[in-house]
Design an enzyme around this catalytic site. Sequence first.
Site, PDB file in Angstrom:
ATOM      1  N   ARG A 177      -5.194   4.720   7.700  1.00 52.63           N
ATOM      2  CA  ARG A 177      -4.043   3.892   8.081  1.00 52.63           C
ATOM      3  C   ARG A 177      -3.096   3.751   6.898  1.00 52.63           C
ATOM      4  O   ARG A 177      -3.469   3.982   5.749  1.00 52.63           O
ATOM      5  CB  ARG A 177      -4.525   2.512   8.515  1.00 52.63           C
ATOM      6  CG  ARG A 177      -5.193   2.522   9.869  1.00 52.63           C
ATOM      7  CD  ARG A 177      -5.621   1.134  10.279  1.00 52.63           C
ATOM      8  NE  ARG A 177      -6.736   0.650   9.477  1.00 52.63           N
ATOM      9  CZ  ARG A 177      -6.702  -0.436   8.723  1.00 52.63           C
ATOM     10  NH1 ARG A 177      -5.620  -1.153   8.645  1.00 52.63           N
ATOM     11  NH2 ARG A 177      -7.757  -0.807   8.043  1.00 52.63           N
ATOM     12  N   ARG A 181       0.868  -3.256   2.919  1.00 53.31           N
ATOM     13  CA  ARG A 181       1.257  -4.369   3.792  1.00 53.31           C
ATOM     14  C   ARG A 181       2.645  -4.854   3.396  1.00 53.31           C
ATOM     15  O   ARG A 181       2.908  -5.019   2.198  1.00 53.31           O
ATOM     16  CB  ARG A 181       0.278  -5.531   3.634  1.00 53.31           C
ATOM     17  CG  ARG A 181      -1.106  -5.177   4.106  1.00 53.31           C
ATOM     18  CD  ARG A 181      -2.058  -6.335   3.868  1.00 53.31           C
ATOM     19  NE  ARG A 181      -3.409  -5.892   4.121  1.00 53.31           N
ATOM     20  CZ  ARG A 181      -4.492  -6.569   3.807  1.00 53.31           C
ATOM     21  NH1 ARG A 181      -4.375  -7.756   3.219  1.00 53.31           N
ATOM     22  NH2 ARG A 181      -5.679  -6.095   4.072  1.00 53.31           N
ATOM     23  N   ARG A 253     -22.407  10.145  -4.245  1.00 54.21           N
ATOM     24  CA  ARG A 253     -21.899   9.626  -5.501  1.00 54.21           C
ATOM     25  C   ARG A 253     -22.825   8.491  -5.912  1.00 54.21           C
ATOM     26  O   ARG A 253     -23.276   7.695  -5.067  1.00 54.21           O
ATOM     27  CB  ARG A 253     -20.472   9.080  -5.339  1.00 54.21           C
ATOM     28  CG  ARG A 253     -19.485  10.113  -4.883  1.00 54.21           C
ATOM     29  CD  ARG A 253     -19.159  11.150  -5.919  1.00 54.21           C
ATOM     30  NE  ARG A 253     -18.331  10.612  -6.992  1.00 54.21           N
ATOM     31  CZ  ARG A 253     -18.092  11.275  -8.129  1.00 54.21           C
ATOM     32  NH1 ARG A 253     -18.638  12.474  -8.346  1.00 54.21           N
ATOM     33  NH2 ARG A 253     -17.310  10.745  -9.048  1.00 54.21           N
ATOM     34  N   ARG A 283     -13.785  -0.072 -11.974  1.00 50.46           N
ATOM     35  CA  ARG A 283     -13.527  -1.505 -11.816  1.00 50.46           C
ATOM     36  C   ARG A 283     -14.471  -2.312 -12.688  1.00 50.46           C
ATOM     37  O   ARG A 283     -15.501  -1.808 -13.153  1.00 50.46           O
ATOM     38  CB  ARG A 283     -13.654  -1.933 -10.360  1.00 50.46           C
ATOM     39  CG  ARG A 283     -15.007  -1.668  -9.726  1.00 50.46           C
ATOM     40  CD  ARG A 283     -15.007  -2.088  -8.253  1.00 50.46           C
ATOM     41  NE  ARG A 283     -16.261  -1.741  -7.600  1.00 50.46           N
ATOM     42  CZ  ARG A 283     -16.557  -2.017  -6.332  1.00 50.46           C
ATOM     43  NH1 ARG A 283     -15.688  -2.643  -5.572  1.00 50.46           N
ATOM     44  NH2 ARG A 283     -17.718  -1.672  -5.815  1.00 50.46           N
ATOM     45  N   GLU A 304     -17.974  -0.591 -13.961  1.00 50.96           N
ATOM     46  CA  GLU A 304     -18.553   0.344 -12.984  1.00 50.96           C
ATOM     47  C   GLU A 304     -17.866   1.700 -13.040  1.00 50.96           C
ATOM     48  O   GLU A 304     -16.639   1.776 -13.069  1.00 50.96           O
ATOM     49  CB  GLU A 304     -18.365  -0.286 -11.594  1.00 50.96           C
ATOM     50  CG  GLU A 304     -18.864   0.524 -10.435  1.00 50.96           C
ATOM     51  CD  GLU A 304     -18.686  -0.230  -9.104  1.00 50.96           C
ATOM     52  OE1 GLU A 304     -18.733  -1.488  -9.085  1.00 50.96           O
ATOM     53  OE2 GLU A 304     -18.471   0.444  -8.095  1.00 50.96           O
ATOM     54  N   TYR A 352     -21.651   5.880   5.244  1.00 49.10           N
ATOM     55  CA  TYR A 352     -21.323   4.614   4.611  1.00 49.10           C
ATOM     56  C   TYR A 352     -21.274   3.563   5.719  1.00 49.10           C
ATOM     57  O   TYR A 352     -20.556   3.731   6.707  1.00 49.10           O
ATOM     58  CB  TYR A 352     -19.969   4.643   3.870  1.00 49.10           C
ATOM     59  CG  TYR A 352     -19.686   3.260   3.340  1.00 49.10           C
ATOM     60  CD1 TYR A 352     -20.242   2.841   2.141  1.00 49.10           C
ATOM     61  CD2 TYR A 352     -18.959   2.343   4.097  1.00 49.10           C
ATOM     62  CE1 TYR A 352     -20.056   1.544   1.693  1.00 49.10           C
ATOM     63  CE2 TYR A 352     -18.777   1.043   3.649  1.00 49.10           C
ATOM     64  CZ  TYR A 352     -19.332   0.652   2.446  1.00 49.10           C
ATOM     65  OH  TYR A 352     -19.176  -0.640   2.015  1.00 49.10           O
ATOM     66  N   ASP A 354     -20.869  -0.680   6.367  1.00 47.62           N
ATOM     67  CA  ASP A 354     -20.775  -2.046   5.881  1.00 47.62           C
ATOM     68  C   ASP A 354     -21.973  -2.840   6.397  1.00 47.62           C
ATOM     69  O   ASP A 354     -22.641  -2.434   7.356  1.00 47.62           O
ATOM     70  CB  ASP A 354     -19.457  -2.683   6.352  1.00 47.62           C
ATOM     71  CG  ASP A 354     -18.313  -2.415   5.380  1.00 47.62           C
ATOM     72  OD1 ASP A 354     -18.584  -2.251   4.172  1.00 47.62           O
ATOM     73  OD2 ASP A 354     -17.155  -2.369   5.825  1.00 47.62           O
TER      74      ASP A 354
HETATM   75  C1  LIG Z   1     -21.271  -0.287  -4.232  1.00 49.29           C
HETATM   76  C2  LIG Z   1     -21.393  -0.764  -2.817  1.00 49.29           C
HETATM   77  C3  LIG Z   1     -20.714  -1.908  -2.436  1.00 49.29           C
HETATM   78  C4  LIG Z   1     -20.817  -2.368  -1.129  1.00 49.29           C
HETATM   79  N1  LIG Z   1     -20.118  -3.481  -0.780  1.00 49.29           N
HETATM   80  C5  LIG Z   1     -20.172  -3.926   0.479  1.00 49.29           C
HETATM   81  C6  LIG Z   1     -19.410  -5.071   0.869  1.00 49.29           C
HETATM   82  O1  LIG Z   1     -18.675  -5.663   0.085  1.00 49.29           O
HETATM   83  N2  LIG Z   1     -19.504  -5.483   2.168  1.00 49.29           N
HETATM   84  C7  LIG Z   1     -20.314  -4.844   3.095  1.00 49.29           C
HETATM   85  O2  LIG Z   1     -20.353  -5.261   4.253  1.00 49.29           O
HETATM   86  N3  LIG Z   1     -21.059  -3.780   2.728  1.00 49.29           N
HETATM   87  C8  LIG Z   1     -21.013  -3.304   1.457  1.00 49.29           C
HETATM   88  N4  LIG Z   1     -21.765  -2.217   1.094  1.00 49.29           N
HETATM   89  C9  LIG Z   1     -22.673  -1.594   2.076  1.00 49.29           C
HETATM   90  C10 LIG Z   1     -24.112  -2.182   2.051  1.00 49.29           C
HETATM   91  O3  LIG Z   1     -24.689  -1.958   0.802  1.00 49.29           O
HETATM   92  C11 LIG Z   1     -24.914  -1.531   3.179  1.00 49.29           C
HETATM   93  O4  LIG Z   1     -24.350  -1.896   4.412  1.00 49.29           O
HETATM   94  C12 LIG Z   1     -26.396  -1.897   3.237  1.00 49.29           C
HETATM   95  O5  LIG Z   1     -26.997  -1.775   1.990  1.00 49.29           O
HETATM   96  C13 LIG Z   1     -27.124  -1.001   4.209  1.00 49.29           C
HETATM   97  O6  LIG Z   1     -28.460  -1.430   4.351  1.00 49.29           O
HETATM   98  P1  LIG Z   1     -29.629  -0.400   4.628  1.00 49.29           P
HETATM   99  O7  LIG Z   1     -30.853  -1.203   4.884  1.00 49.29           O
HETATM  100  O8  LIG Z   1     -29.227   0.573   5.681  1.00 49.29           O
HETATM  101  O9  LIG Z   1     -29.753   0.453   3.293  1.00 49.29           O
HETATM  102  P2  LIG Z   1     -30.270   0.023   1.846  1.00 49.29           P
HETATM  103  O10 LIG Z   1     -29.713  -1.284   1.457  1.00 49.29           O
HETATM  104  O11 LIG Z   1     -29.994   1.173   0.950  1.00 49.29           O
HETATM  105  O12 LIG Z   1     -31.832  -0.143   2.048  1.00 49.29           O
HETATM  106  C14 LIG Z   1     -32.692   0.968   2.144  1.00 49.29           C
HETATM  107  C15 LIG Z   1     -33.976   0.626   1.417  1.00 49.29           C
HETATM  108  O13 LIG Z   1     -34.920   1.668   1.631  1.00 49.29           O
HETATM  109  C16 LIG Z   1     -35.643   1.827   0.421  1.00 49.29           C
HETATM  110  N5  LIG Z   1     -36.271   3.144   0.465  1.00 49.29           N
HETATM  111  C17 LIG Z   1     -35.686   4.349   0.243  1.00 49.29           C
HETATM  112  N6  LIG Z   1     -36.587   5.334   0.410  1.00 49.29           N
HETATM  113  C18 LIG Z   1     -37.770   4.751   0.763  1.00 49.29           C
HETATM  114  C19 LIG Z   1     -39.061   5.242   1.086  1.00 49.29           C
HETATM  115  N7  LIG Z   1     -39.347   6.560   1.098  1.00 49.29           N
HETATM  116  N8  LIG Z   1     -40.034   4.339   1.407  1.00 49.29           N
HETATM  117  C20 LIG Z   1     -39.769   3.016   1.422  1.00 49.29           C
HETATM  118  N9  LIG Z   1     -38.544   2.497   1.096  1.00 49.29           N
HETATM  119  C21 LIG Z   1     -37.562   3.357   0.803  1.00 49.29           C
HETATM  120  C22 LIG Z   1     -34.624   1.627  -0.654  1.00 49.29           C
HETATM  121  O14 LIG Z   1     -35.225   1.288  -1.881  1.00 49.29           O
HETATM  122  C23 LIG Z   1     -33.786   0.483  -0.090  1.00 49.29           C
HETATM  123  O15 LIG Z   1     -34.286  -0.766  -0.499  1.00 49.29           O
HETATM  124  C24 LIG Z   1     -21.636  -1.690  -0.187  1.00 49.29           C
HETATM  125  C25 LIG Z   1     -22.314  -0.535  -0.583  1.00 49.29           C
HETATM  126  C26 LIG Z   1     -22.162  -0.061  -1.872  1.00 49.29           C
HETATM  127  C27 LIG Z   1     -22.849   1.213  -2.237  1.00 49.29           C
END
Ligand SMILES: Cc1cc2nc3c(=O)[nH]c(=O)nc-3n(C[C@H](O)[C@H](O)[C@H](O)COP(=O)(O)OP(=O)(O)OC[C@H]3O[C@@H](n4cnc5c(N)ncnc54)[C@H](O)[C@@H]3O)c2cc1C
Length: 387
Positions: A177, A181, A253, A283, A304, A352, A354
């Site tokens: 988009r 703004r 990344r 940042r 970072e 990715y 949220d």
């Molecule tokens: C830098 C950054 C900033 C972000 N900021 C925002 C934000 O401001 N707002 C927002 O809404 N979202 C944000 N996000 C997104 C948010 O981090 C994700 O939505 C969320 O972490 C997804 O949860 P998940 O459980 O799918 O994955 P994860 O949080 O990655 O959890 C997966 C887990 O599985 C574990 N794992 C991996 N392999 C294995 C294995 N073989 N056996 C057992 N455990 C394992 C890992 O250790 C991890 O703990 C951001 C992401 C990043 C990278």
Amino acid sequence: MSVGQSRAIAIAGAGLSGAVIARTLAEAGHRVEVFESRDHIAGNCHTARDGETGVLVHVYGPHIFHTDDAEVWDTVNRFARFRPYRNRVKTTSGGQVYSLPVNLHTINQFFGRTFRPDEARAFIAGKADRTIAEPVTFEEQALAFVGRELYEAFFKGYTEKQWGCPPSDLPASILKRLPVRFNYDDDYFFHRFQGMPEEGYTPMVAAMLDHPGIAVHLQTPFSRGGRDGYAHVFSSAPLDNWFGMAYGSLGYRTLDFERFTFEGDYQGCAVMNYADADVPYTRITEHKHFAPWESHDGSVCYRESARAAGPDDIPYYPIRLVREKAQLAQYVALAAGETATTFVGRLGTYRYLDMDVTIREALDCARLYLQKSAAGEPMPAFVTPPL
Ligand SMILES: Cc1cc2nc3c(=O)[nH]c(=O)nc-3n(C[C@H](O)[C@H](O)[C@H](O)COP(=O)(O)OP(=O)(O)OC[C@H]3O[C@@H](n4cnc5c(N)ncnc54)[C@H](O)[C@@H]3O)c2cc1C
């Protein structure tokens, strides 16, 4: 069904995906075993008190909760007390500090003008590159939207640092988009519900996992070989790892965080971006500003920077360019042949996501499992297609 009656369900990963699925299934009477390779729960949303300053730190980068999904908002509020929080980001570019997302204040400051909204709109339209009819790359898209000056000041250097390649190599779809703004609204997100869990995300995830039907095993990686004996597996572990990197590693990344402390207030806001290509970091996050209801004399900041993830790095942002999508298609085909296993979350589906989308998908996934298992039907490998 009463707890303990049937075979347990295994979940790989104690992030938001794993915790929400575990809780939903446990409340429906299933026994759930959650395996987590790290020594803490909450995945990349993990928060912890900094030992030196006492400030609550977003260990894997800043996380702000925002959503339009009322059920997701109710879900997180069930497990944590949320405080109102609005994300207001600043950026340093060419030796000045500007407001983000690029808004009327940014435009007026950058061009030294006092435009009203319509004047600014017409001015930026005059800057836009009209020779680009169908933008293919990120660079073309940005030039077609905002013209060269704003593109070079606010998008080019930052994007290069974040993705490790020139914006002319990235697809136009990254900038969907108009990134500008024409008013003074500097609220980073548009969503109705926004906030921060008062004590951080980790206690919220702990409350989700606190159920007699759930057992959590930290520092216990789960792999394909461990599936036997479970009624079903939900894996939020990396999809390529699950299949032993059969088609190579999916590109990510990763981020490096350089911690430093400061007495007082280092930058006056939670997140300051650095848009210039010659500043090596993207940042600086000053964590105490994420909890303005707390008071700390000392401050802890993370500088970072992003780079390509190696085999031992934490995967943060999926790259999802042409090469990775072709690889992903191969892994998706493998996953479709897997029995009693569903891939979820940001790593399991290589997207990715949220936090609110993660929770929505996890709720939908767990509910589908409850329906399918009651009907004696198989569960699909993916509830949301990753491609
Ligand atoms: C830098 C950054 C900033 C972000 N900021 C925002 C934000 O401001 N707002 C927002 O809404 N979202 C944000 N996000 C997104 C948010 O981090 C994700 O939505 C969320 O972490 C997804 O949860 P998940 O459980 O799918 O994955 P994860 O949080 O990655 O959890 C997966 C887990 O599985 C574990 N794992 C991996 N392999 C294995 C294995 N073989 N056996 C057992 N455990 C394992 C890992 O250790 C991890 O703990 C951001 C992401 C990043 C990278």
